[in-house]
Every structure is written in C-alpha cells, then in structure tokens.
Design an enzyme around this catalytic site. Structure first.
Site, PDB file in Angstrom:
ATOM      1  N   HIS A 121      -6.828   4.794  28.346  1.00  0.00           N
ATOM      2  CA  HIS A 121      -7.582   5.764  29.148  1.00  0.00           C
ATOM      3  C   HIS A 121      -7.617   7.100  28.407  1.00  0.00           C
ATOM      4  O   HIS A 121      -6.557   7.613  27.994  1.00  0.00           O
ATOM      5  CB  HIS A 121      -6.926   5.965  30.515  1.00  0.00           C
ATOM      6  CG  HIS A 121      -7.715   6.873  31.418  1.00  0.00           C
ATOM      7  ND1 HIS A 121      -8.823   6.456  32.110  1.00  0.00           N
ATOM      8  CD2 HIS A 121      -7.561   8.189  31.713  1.00  0.00           C
ATOM      9  CE1 HIS A 121      -9.326   7.470  32.801  1.00  0.00           C
ATOM     10  NE2 HIS A 121      -8.575   8.528  32.575  1.00  0.00           N
ATOM     11  N   ASP A 157      -6.525   3.851  37.711  1.00  0.00           N
ATOM     12  CA  ASP A 157      -5.846   4.599  36.646  1.00  0.00           C
ATOM     13  C   ASP A 157      -4.508   5.168  37.121  1.00  0.00           C
ATOM     14  O   ASP A 157      -4.126   6.285  36.753  1.00  0.00           O
ATOM     15  CB  ASP A 157      -6.735   5.744  36.120  1.00  0.00           C
ATOM     16  CG  ASP A 157      -8.079   5.249  35.621  1.00  0.00           C
ATOM     17  OD1 ASP A 157      -8.152   4.097  35.167  1.00  0.00           O
ATOM     18  OD2 ASP A 157      -9.066   6.017  35.695  1.00  0.00           O
ATOM     19  N   CYS A 720      -1.288  42.540  -9.513  1.00  0.00           N
ATOM     20  CA  CYS A 720      -0.229  41.531  -9.397  1.00  0.00           C
ATOM     21  C   CYS A 720       0.795  41.617 -10.531  1.00  0.00           C
ATOM     22  O   CYS A 720       1.963  41.293 -10.342  1.00  0.00           O
ATOM     23  CB  CYS A 720      -0.839  40.127  -9.330  1.00  0.00           C
ATOM     24  SG  CYS A 720      -2.020  39.780 -10.635  1.00  0.00           S
TER      25      CYS A 720
END
Length: 915
Positions: A121, A157, A720
């Site tokens: 389900h 269900d 950097c």
C-alpha cells in the site's frame, strides 16, 4: 566475505509457493524478482486483456509458462464465485502476494494459504487508507511519503504491518515523481524482503495504531476541480496531487482545462498576459515560463502545461498562440520514418485495425507505460530522434505526432538564436550585459520553482541583480541534459580536433569580451579591475587555450604482454572521458576557478554541470552565454547558481554524475567525499591552506618584502595559496616588519574600478565580519597588532591590510587560515633551518609554501622537506597554466592545470586482442 554470506543466504533460505494477485509493471517486477530469488510462483491471478492487450504481469508469467488466470471479478453481490475460488485453490499456494491489486479479493482467498496474504500500500499506514493514497499524500501537503506492506484482513487497509519505508516529499514532487523515485523501486525490493522474512519465520505482525488513521476516497476527474479560495500552497498541492491522473482542472472560457506541472513561485510577479479563470478572484498571467495563478494569500503558483477537453496538451506559455500551424509537406525520407512510427504504433495499439492520422494514442488504449516503449522503439530505429515523454502528451494524435517529429528532424523546434534576458548596467565606460538565469541544455531559464536571490556589489553593498536560485529539479534537468549530450549528442561524436577548435573559439570570445568580464568580476567579487583583467580573466583565457591544444594529444599506450602461443596478442590502453562531471567552485576567483576545472574537463570530452559560488554567479553565467555563441552543443555546459547546501549537495550525491571537481573549504570537501561515496564517483579536491613562507636573513630584503606582501595581500588576501604564516629570521625581523608597514601605508584602498586602487573590498559582508573576529582573537591571545585589524570607514566591505607579530605556534591565528589581508609573522632563531621547517610543517594543510634565500642549497633542501603541493623559491603566486596545482594532506588531492589535470577527467581502459 559478503559474497559467501549472500550465497549461503540464498542457498538455505526456505522457498515458498506463491500466488501473485494483481497487475501492472509493478506486479511484473515483483514477479520477476521473486522468481529470481528461487520462490515458486504457482499461479498468477490478474485482470482480463484490455483492448486486446494483456497486462504486463500476465505477459511475463505467460512467457515463463506460469499458470495465468484472468478473472474480471472474484465475487458477485458480495458472494465469492465458486468457480473462481476453485481455480485459485487448485494451485496450492502457501502465501498470497498482492503487489498492486484493483480487485476485491474474497476472504476465502485471503485466508486460504498457510501464511495468509500480504499487500503493498503506497502510504505510511494508518494514514491515507484507500485507493488514492499517493494523491492524498501530496494534496494534504505531507512532508513524508512512503509505503506499507501489511497482512490482509477483512478491513480496508487495516491489517497488521509487516514493514514500512518512508522518504521525504520534495516541494514540487508529483505523483509520478514519488512513484518513480521511491515507491516503485523501493517497493519492489521491500515486497521481496517481506517474502524472505515470512519464509524465514521472522515476519512481524504489528497492529496498526488508531491514532492518525485516515481514509480518503478515490480521486476521479469529476471531483478534481480546483477550488480557488485557498492559499497558493494548497492550490499547488491540489494540482500536483492529481498530476498526471486524474488531473486537476478548472474552467477557462467555458472549457475544461487540466493543469499539469505546478511549482510554487517565490519571486516578483512576472510580466504576462491576463487570462481570466472562472471562480478565481484574480486572473492568471500567461508568461514565457507558463501560467501564473494566485492563491488567496497573494502568493503564486506556476503551471507548465495545459490540457484541453479534446486531449490536446500545450505548454501553458503558448496559450494565446496555440492555433494550428500549417501542416508540413513530408519528403520521401520523412515518409519512410512516418511509416516506421505507424508500425510501432500498430504494434502497441494491436486492438486498432488501422492507424489513421486521427488515431489518438491514449484514447486507443495506450497508457503511460506504453509511452516509454514507443519512444525506445523509435530510438532503436532512428537514433537521431531524441524524444521525451512530454512530446507524446503534447501530440497524442498520429498526424500531430508525425508533424512534431518532422519539425524536430528539421530543427524547426529549436530556437533560431539564443534568447537572453540581461541585467544591463552602464559602468566602467561601457554597457555591461549580465545574464541572471540558470543555463540548462543550451537555454537560459528561470529556476523551476521561480526562486531568486540578490547578488551584491561588495564595494557599496548595493544589489547588482536578482539571480535564479536553482532547485533540486533544476539539478536533475541539468544532469539529464549533460548525460544526454555525453551519451547521444554530437559532442560525443565530435572528433578531438574539432573539440579543440571549439575551445579555441571560446577562448577568443572570452578575450574579445575581457573588459566586460573583468568589470562583472570586479563588481561581483570585489577584485580590483586591473587585477581582474590580468589574472581573473587573462589566466582564464590562457587556460582554455592551453587545454584546447591538448584535445588531439590525449593518447594511450601499447603494452607488450605474454603471447597466447601459437597466437599473438596486442594490448593497448585508451584514455576515455568519464561522463557527466559536477564542478563546484569558490568565490575568490570566480571565472578563473571555472576555467581551471572546466577547460580540462571539456578537453577530455566530458560534459559538465557547474555550480558557481552563491555570492559570485555573474561571470559564470556570462561564460555560459559565450560558450553558446562559440557553438558548444546544448547540454555540454550547464550553469546552476544557487545554494551550495542544496545544489552542490545534490550534485555530489547524484547517481548520474561520475566525477566531482571541487575547490573550497576542507569541511565542505569532506562532506562531498562522503556524498560521492554513494556511487563511488571520482573526486578531486582543492581545499584550504595555511601556507608557510620562510624568509632568511640572506635574502634580497626589498624583494622579500614586496613578494611577501603579494603573498598575503594579493586579491585582498582571498587567495587559496596566500601565505598564511610568515617565518622571518630574527636578525632581519624588525626591519622586515618596518618596511612592510611603510609599504602598506602607501596602498590605496578604494573603488575596485578605479585604475589606481591597490586594495578592494572583501568579497561579502559575512566574510568581512569573520575576518574582524579573526583579528580580535589574535589580539586576545596576545599577538601584537602592528597595523590594521579594522573595517575601513566607508560604504562596502573594506578591511585594512593587517599585520600581526609575536605570533606563537599555539595561537589560533598561527593555525587557522584567515583567507583575508592578514599577515601573521613569527620569528625564528638565526640559522635554525630544521627548527623552522618543523614549525612550517606543523599544520594539517599542505597547499603551498615559499622560501626566500640566496643560498640555492638551502632553498632546495627546504623545498624537499616542505610538505606542500607547491613550493615557491624567491617568488610567490607564480602559477602557470602548464604547471600542475594542488595540495597535500587536508588541502586535498588531485591537480588543476598542466597535463596532470587532464588525468583527473579521464579513465583508462585496457584492450587485449588475440589474432
């Protein structure tokens, strides 16, 4: 040994006799997997043929010789049909498996087998009981979706839970999205797992809780009408909850019109043409991206596609231009293709005697699963035709479909020229035109959800432009476009020399636009214009030219191996492109970082999706424009501005991305490695640094001062490889510091577009605040602040060049990178070479380093001992496109630039031939 464990598990796990009750491709896949696991399918019970076509589950079972029963119903007036029950009992099943079943099955059947029955389900029970569970998950705006496999009982269900799985619901997910991404693939695995648990006697039976239980009825077309007096989010949930079936609809000009492809639109109201909608308090807007509708809260929803009562679907953007176009006259070759497609339609629509021009694909019995089959069969016969599912929905009648195909073949569906919406500004003695949208598959488009964000000029804090903020859906589109271009586009078929020609042409266009690019770079990143022109843009141009020259020089090798006598062997290697590459770049050198990675990536023959830093997207988008003008095929280059946490993360974990190239912080690099492990992507990382610069007393002092200042203050310290820590020999320390401060006082801080400016603003406000805190920490720990450390009193994000002395090894500023204009100076004793080397290497970073001395033996000894990817001797910041660049330790791995960079974007294949 996992292999041995799995073999043991499969060999000794008990096998069951199963009856499969259900239908669809989902049922077919569960059937195939269970058979593969060794379980015996004793019978398949499915629905009768529809329009002469058997259900996919029936087709698979009949092919294997499994008994197949096709019952239109199992009971009449609530009572079981005895002949049907008898047929079922005849197969002797030990367990009923119901993967997807639309029929009511009597309890006589449910309870008959030894182990009972299990059902799939598509919701997290007890929530959303009923046949339209996926629809209601979306309609009610649930943040989680999922499925349950439960033991069938006489309720609806309500049976005990065996297992459950859940997933997140994306803001713009449709029923199809949830089903295809999670409910279908994971549901199949879970059904097989459930049967294994039952076979091993380990399957739980957990009663469903009463709390949170809901039941909703079946959603049908008649109750899918849009109610307009709702907030935008509720309208969006209603539309996507019915997409594709049964389709949310409204009345426009007296006609039922169904809405598909909705997304929340978080942006300013776009320009468009009014479209009155019955029941809506405010008319919609037909815009270039679709139909914009409004909730009662004033917020907006964008609808992509509209379908009329006759089944015809159009892009919503073409509502006012949807008149029939003149039919094309087909050539003989096109007529042959049309007949091939007619035969494919006939094979699918076997119930239709003749495929007429008016035959409607869906009204003749085809479903969404047949769309995939049809397109794949067309691709097998005519690989030059690259059709999408949406093409079929847009042209459902045969004649319309053929017209659409012919237009694609002739290229008439393509834009005649690149359409760009610019933000234009007059500055720096020129008009600067800046694209601001995502660049995907050769087009500039708004983000799928319409979101934007402001990019800011750090010189004064003003907004330059509102830029599209890419969503997860945009990432998926861009990756799909890059994958298609790599696997099936002209880029893959192009010879290497032609690829190089395109890269050369792109470099020429970048050079032609260098002043405009430098201006954009300056206002978006704060780079001083003269530096942007020479380095940010100049080196980018050089990089593309360098790698353009490599395109036709990528070679494998021949390898002598032992011969398989009396035969002979030839073994050789091929260097091949990897595929789709994700490139994620930082904000300090926006265009140059793009060039360093993209040029090597493209020269190797890959395609790419690039995410620029969120705060500096504009030169990347201008680059996208130039790449299209250079003639790069669509899909080869895609640019996605937006959030690193969203776009970058999704790229690094995307299953179709085969390589990630990243420049940025070390913590983010670590996260990318974790994400990339999901499909073992190739990764290269250029990360943080704390680069040591050692200055000996036997250096040329004035040169060391000049170069040392450049090592720290170049590009405002947002570099950097910046020298994060200077070690100055004691005997020259004080003079060195005095000369540095004297030179700093001569530096002009100001407007980066002013040609006389030496030092511009920091990239963005948050970074400036971080730098000020860094300096405060240095002072608190006892370092001596000799100069600077403060924000400049003027608009924008300016910081004074800063000098610290008396910095001890344990201090925060001695260990952590500032990424700003902060010189951190420590003394070392005269002649203590090994001592200063030990201090210089006492960091987890290893990106760059430097030494100033006239003693060449000392210099070479130090260069050997320094643990860094680059060592500068009597210079600094001297990078070149031909020299490899990259770090050690926590500064990352892999190289940019030089021949080595190519290997980051290639894979090696060994081929052995016997003759």
């Amino acid at each position: 040994n996992m292999f041995c464990f799995n073999s043991f598990y499969q060999a000794y796990q008990r096998k069951l006799k199963l009856a499969l009750i259900g239908q669809s491709i989902f049922g077919q896949e569960v059937y195939n997997k269970l058979r593969k696991e060794g379980h015996k399918i004793v019978g398949v019970f499915t629905v009768p043929d529809k329009n002469g076509q058997a259900d996919p589950l029936a087709l698979a079972a009949e092919k294997d010789g499994t008994p197949v029963f096709k019952f239109s119903k199992w009971r009449v007036k609530g009572k079981p049909i005895q002949e049907v029950i008898a047929a079922y009992k005849s197969v002797g099943a030990e367990l009923n498996v119901l993967p997807f079943c639309t029929q009511f099955i009597p309890m006589d059947v449910i309870d008959c087998p030894k182990h009972g029955s299990i059902i799939y389900h598509p919701s997290i029970l007890p929530r959303h009981r009923g046949a339209s569970a996926i629809n209601w998950t979306l309609i009610q705006g649930d943040k989680k979706a999922g499925f349950t496999i439960f033991w069938a009982d006489d309720g609806l269900d309500t049976g005990p839970i065996l297992l459950q799985r859940e997933c997140d619901v994306g803001q713009n997910d449709t029923v199809d999205d949830l089903y295809n991404r999670f409910l279908f693939p994971e549901g199949i695995k879970a059904m097989v797992e459930a049967v294994h648990l039952i076979a091993d006697g380990k399957a739980p039976r957990i009663p469903q809780p009463k709390e949170g239980a809901t039941y909703e009825g079946i959603q049908k077309k008649e109750n899918a009408e849009i109610s307009w007096d709702q907030p935008a989010e509720a309208l969006h949930n209603w539309i996507r909850g019915h997409d594709k079936v049964p389709g949310a609809w409204t009345k426009i000009n007296g006609q039922m019109v169904t809405f598909y492809g909705s997304s929340l639109l978080d942006a300013s109201v776009p320009a468009g043409q009014d479209l009155p909608i019955e029941g809506a308090s405010k008319p919609g807007f037909v815009t270039k991206n679709g139909l914009v509708i409004f909730g009662n809260d004033g917020k907006m929803v964008l609808v992509r596609n509209l379908q009329f009562e006759d089944g015809k679907m159009i892009p919503a953007s073409k509502y006012f231009s949807a008149d029939e176009t003149t039919a094309l006259e087909l050539t003989e070759e096109e007529k042959k293709i049309a007949e091939d497609i007619r035969a494919i339609w006939k094979g699918i629509l076997s119930n239709v005697a003749v495929i007429e021009d008016s035959t409607d694909f869906f009204k003749s019995g085809a479903s969404s699963m047949h769309v995939v089959r049809m397109l794949e069969e067309i691709k097998q016969k005519h690989s030059e035709l690259q059709l999408q599912n949406e093409d079929v929905y847009m042209a459902t009648k045969f004649a319309d479909f053929i017209q659409m195909v012919v237009r694609k073949l002739r290229g008439e569906d393509k834009e005649e020229e690149l359409v760009i919406d610019y933000i234009s500004k007059n500055m720096n003695n020129m008009t600067v035109n800046m694209p601001y949208q995502c660049f995907i598959n050769g087009k500039f488009i708004d983000a799928d959800d319409g979101k934007t964000y402001d990019t800011v000029n750090p010189a004064d804090g003003s907004v330059i432009a509102s830029v599209s903020s890419a969503s997860l859906a945009d990432v998926d589109k861009a990756v799909a476009a890059a994958k298609e271009a790599f696997e099936n586009g002209e880029w893959r078929k192009m010879n290497a020399r032609e690829r190089g020609r395109l890269l050369y042409k792109l470099a020429d266009l970048m050079e032609e636009h260098q002043e405009e690019l430098a201006t954009i770079e300056s206002i978006d990143s704060g780079a001083v214009y003269t530096l942007a022109l020479k380095t940010h843009i100049g080196m980018s141009v050089q990089t593309f030219r360098y790698f353009a020259g490599w395109c036709d020089k990528i070679q494998g090798t021949t390898i002598p191996i032992n011969q398989a006598r009396p035969n002979h062997n030839l073994t050789f290697t091929k260097k091949e492109p990897i595929g789709v590459c994700a490139i994620i770049i930082p904000w300090n050198y926006p265009l140059m970082m793009l060039a360093w990675k993209s040029a090597a990536c493209l020269a190797a023959g890959n395609t790419l999706v690039l995410k620029p830093a969120q705060v500096t997207p504009l030169t990347s988008l201008k680059f996208a424009e130039l790449s299209a003008k250079a003639g790069f095929p669509k899909g080869v280059i895609n640019i996605l501005p937006g959030s690193g946490g969203l776009v970058g993360q999704h790229l690094s974990e995307h299953p179709d991305v085969r390589k990630v190239g990243f420049t940025g912080s070390t913590p983010t690099g670590k996260q990318i490695m974790k994400s990339a492990a999901a499909n073992l992507k190739k990764v290269s990382l250029e990360l943080g640094g704390k680069s040591p610069l050692i200055i000996f007393s036997d250096c040329e002092l004035d040169r060391a001062v000049k170069m040392g200042m450049g090592a720290v203050y170049f590009n405002k310290g947002e570099n950097c490889i910046a020298a994060g820590r200077l070690f100055v020999e004691e005997s020259i320390h004080d003079e060195f510091v005095r000369k540095v401060v004297e030179e700093i006082k001569k530096m002009k801080i100001g407007d980066p577009l002013d040609r006389s400016t030496d030092h511009g603003p920091q990239n963005h406000k948050a970074h400036l605040e971080k730098l000020l805190h860094y300096c405060e920490t240095g002072v608190k720990e006892g370092a001596t602040l000799v100069h600077g450390g403060r924000q400049v009193h003027r608009p924008g994000f300016f910081m004074e060049p800063t000098v610290f002395t008396d910095v001890e090894d344990h201090m925060y500023i001695a260990q952590e990178e500032s990424f700003g204009p902060v010189m951190v100076i420590s003394k070392f004793k005269d002649g203590d070479v090994d001592g200063v080397l030990q201090r210089a290497n006492a960091t987890e970073y290893g990106l760059a380093s430097g030494v100033f001395t006239k003693d060449i033996n000392k210099a070479l000894y130090i260069s050997e001992k320094l643990e860094a990817g680059t060592v500068f001797i009597n210079t600094y910041n001297k990078t070149d496109v031909a020299a490899p660049f990259g770090g050690f330790k926590l500064s990352g791995f892999g190289k940019d630039l030089g021949e080595e960079a190519l290997h980051e974007y290639l894979r090696t294949k060994a081929v052995t031939v016997e003759y």
